[in-house]
Design an enzyme around this catalytic site. Structure first.
Site, PDB file in Angstrom:
ATOM      1  N   HIS A   1       0.838  -1.204   0.000  1.00 57.85           N
ATOM      2  CA  HIS A   1       0.000   0.000   0.000  1.00 57.85           C
ATOM      3  C   HIS A   1       0.868   1.246   0.000  1.00 57.85           C
ATOM      4  O   HIS A   1       1.912   1.294   0.652  1.00 57.85           O
ATOM      5  CB  HIS A   1      -0.969   0.025   1.187  1.00 57.85           C
ATOM      6  CG  HIS A   1      -0.318  -0.210   2.521  1.00 57.85           C
ATOM      7  ND1 HIS A   1       0.018  -1.465   2.972  1.00 57.85           N
ATOM      8  CD2 HIS A   1       0.066   0.656   3.490  1.00 57.85           C
ATOM      9  CE1 HIS A   1       0.571  -1.364   4.175  1.00 57.85           C
ATOM     10  NE2 HIS A   1       0.614  -0.074   4.506  1.00 57.85           N
TER      11      HIS A   1
ATOM     12  N   HIS B   1       0.823   5.153   1.070  1.00 55.09           N
ATOM     13  CA  HIS B   1       0.132   6.157   1.882  1.00 55.09           C
ATOM     14  C   HIS B   1       0.179   7.504   1.149  1.00 55.09           C
ATOM     15  O   HIS B   1       1.260   7.947   0.727  1.00 55.09           O
ATOM     16  CB  HIS B   1       0.850   6.370   3.222  1.00 55.09           C
ATOM     17  CG  HIS B   1       0.800   5.213   4.168  1.00 55.09           C
ATOM     18  ND1 HIS B   1      -0.116   5.135   5.195  1.00 55.09           N
ATOM     19  CD2 HIS B   1       1.553   4.083   4.267  1.00 55.09           C
ATOM     20  CE1 HIS B   1       0.085   4.015   5.895  1.00 55.09           C
ATOM     21  NE2 HIS B   1       1.097   3.359   5.341  1.00 55.09           N
TER      22      HIS B   1
HETATM   23  P1  DGP Z   1       1.468   0.370   7.479  1.00 52.99           P
HETATM   24  O1  DGP Z   1       1.911   0.625   8.877  1.00 52.99           O
HETATM   25  O2  DGP Z   1       2.315   1.103   6.440  1.00 52.99           O
HETATM   26  O3  DGP Z   1       1.371  -1.116   7.179  1.00 52.99           O
HETATM   27  O4  DGP Z   1       0.015   1.004   7.359  1.00 52.99           O
HETATM   28  C1  DGP Z   1      -1.153   0.284   7.525  1.00 52.99           C
HETATM   29  C2  DGP Z   1      -2.253   1.287   7.655  1.00 52.99           C
HETATM   30  O5  DGP Z   1      -3.473   0.591   7.477  1.00 52.99           O
HETATM   31  C3  DGP Z   1      -2.334   1.986   9.003  1.00 52.99           C
HETATM   32  O6  DGP Z   1      -2.067   3.379   8.827  1.00 52.99           O
HETATM   33  C4  DGP Z   1      -3.746   1.770   9.475  1.00 52.99           C
HETATM   34  C5  DGP Z   1      -4.449   1.223   8.268  1.00 52.99           C
HETATM   35  N1  DGP Z   1      -5.446   0.206   8.551  1.00 52.99           N
HETATM   36  C6  DGP Z   1      -5.256  -0.945   9.249  1.00 52.99           C
HETATM   37  N2  DGP Z   1      -6.394  -1.647   9.302  1.00 52.99           N
HETATM   38  C7  DGP Z   1      -7.314  -0.934   8.606  1.00 52.99           C
HETATM   39  C8  DGP Z   1      -8.696  -1.146   8.313  1.00 52.99           C
HETATM   40  O7  DGP Z   1      -9.321  -2.147   8.685  1.00 52.99           O
HETATM   41  N3  DGP Z   1      -9.308  -0.171   7.592  1.00 52.99           N
HETATM   42  C9  DGP Z   1      -8.645   0.939   7.141  1.00 52.99           C
HETATM   43  N4  DGP Z   1      -9.358   1.826   6.440  1.00 52.99           N
HETATM   44  N5  DGP Z   1      -7.362   1.169   7.400  1.00 52.99           N
HETATM   45  C10 DGP Z   1      -6.707   0.241   8.137  1.00 52.99           C
END
Ligand code: DGP
Length: 134
Positions: free
Chosen positions: A98, A100
């Site tokens: 992903h 950001h």
């Molecule tokens: P990273 O630390 O780079 O793997 O970022 C993962 C991101 O994913 C973190 O900023 C929070 C987001 N995240 C985790 N679970 C969910 C979810 O169930 N829904 C959404 N919308 N975001 C999520």
């Protein structure tokens, strides 16, 4: 991937706030935003990180990230950080690749890294090693 949160989001099994979708790429709001509008751009097909993601697909994700960043700027953000954490040691917590897209307004909790100094010939040595490994 059955146990992947982001695969479940794409399949509609977990709710999300979608901002973008095409045949290969999906964009939705991060549940823990740096600022409102913080968006995650992901491939629909499961790849764990940048290294596994095919180049062409990564290019599509980057273009979508830029489009979303452009839109967020139009809405009044003063700048945008684009980031990708790859590997637990790099802060990756969801192991579905992903990007950001993080709107910045000047005052928030986001902090950038603090650089350190190279020792002696270390800079040239590491550059040489990277060039050889490419
Ligand atoms: P990273 O630390 O780079 O793997 O970022 C993962 C991101 O994913 C973190 O900023 C929070 C987001 N995240 C985790 N679970 C969910 C979810 O169930 N829904 C959404 N919308 N975001 C999520």
């Amino acid at each position: 991937m059955p146990d992947c949160i982001f695969c479940k989001i794409i399949k509609g099994e977990i709710p999300c706030t979608k901002v973008y979708e095409d045949a290969a790429v999906f964009g939705f709001l991060d549940i823990k935003p740096v600022n409102p509008g913080h968006t995650l751009v992901i491939p629909k097909k499961h790849y764990e990180n940048i290294h596994e993601t095919p180049d062409e697909l990564l290019g599509k994700m980057a273009i979508v990230a830029k489009r979303i960043a452009d839109a967020i700027l139009k809405l009044g953000a003063k700048g945008i950080n684009i980031g990708m954490n790859n590997g637990a040691v790099a802060g990756q917590s969801v192991f579905h690749a992903h990007i950001h897209v993080m709107p910045r307004y000047g005052k928030d909790s986001f902090s950038l890294w603090v650089g350190k100094e190279y020792d002696g010939s270390e800079r040239e040595e590491v550059a040489g090693k990277i060039k050889n490994a490419l």
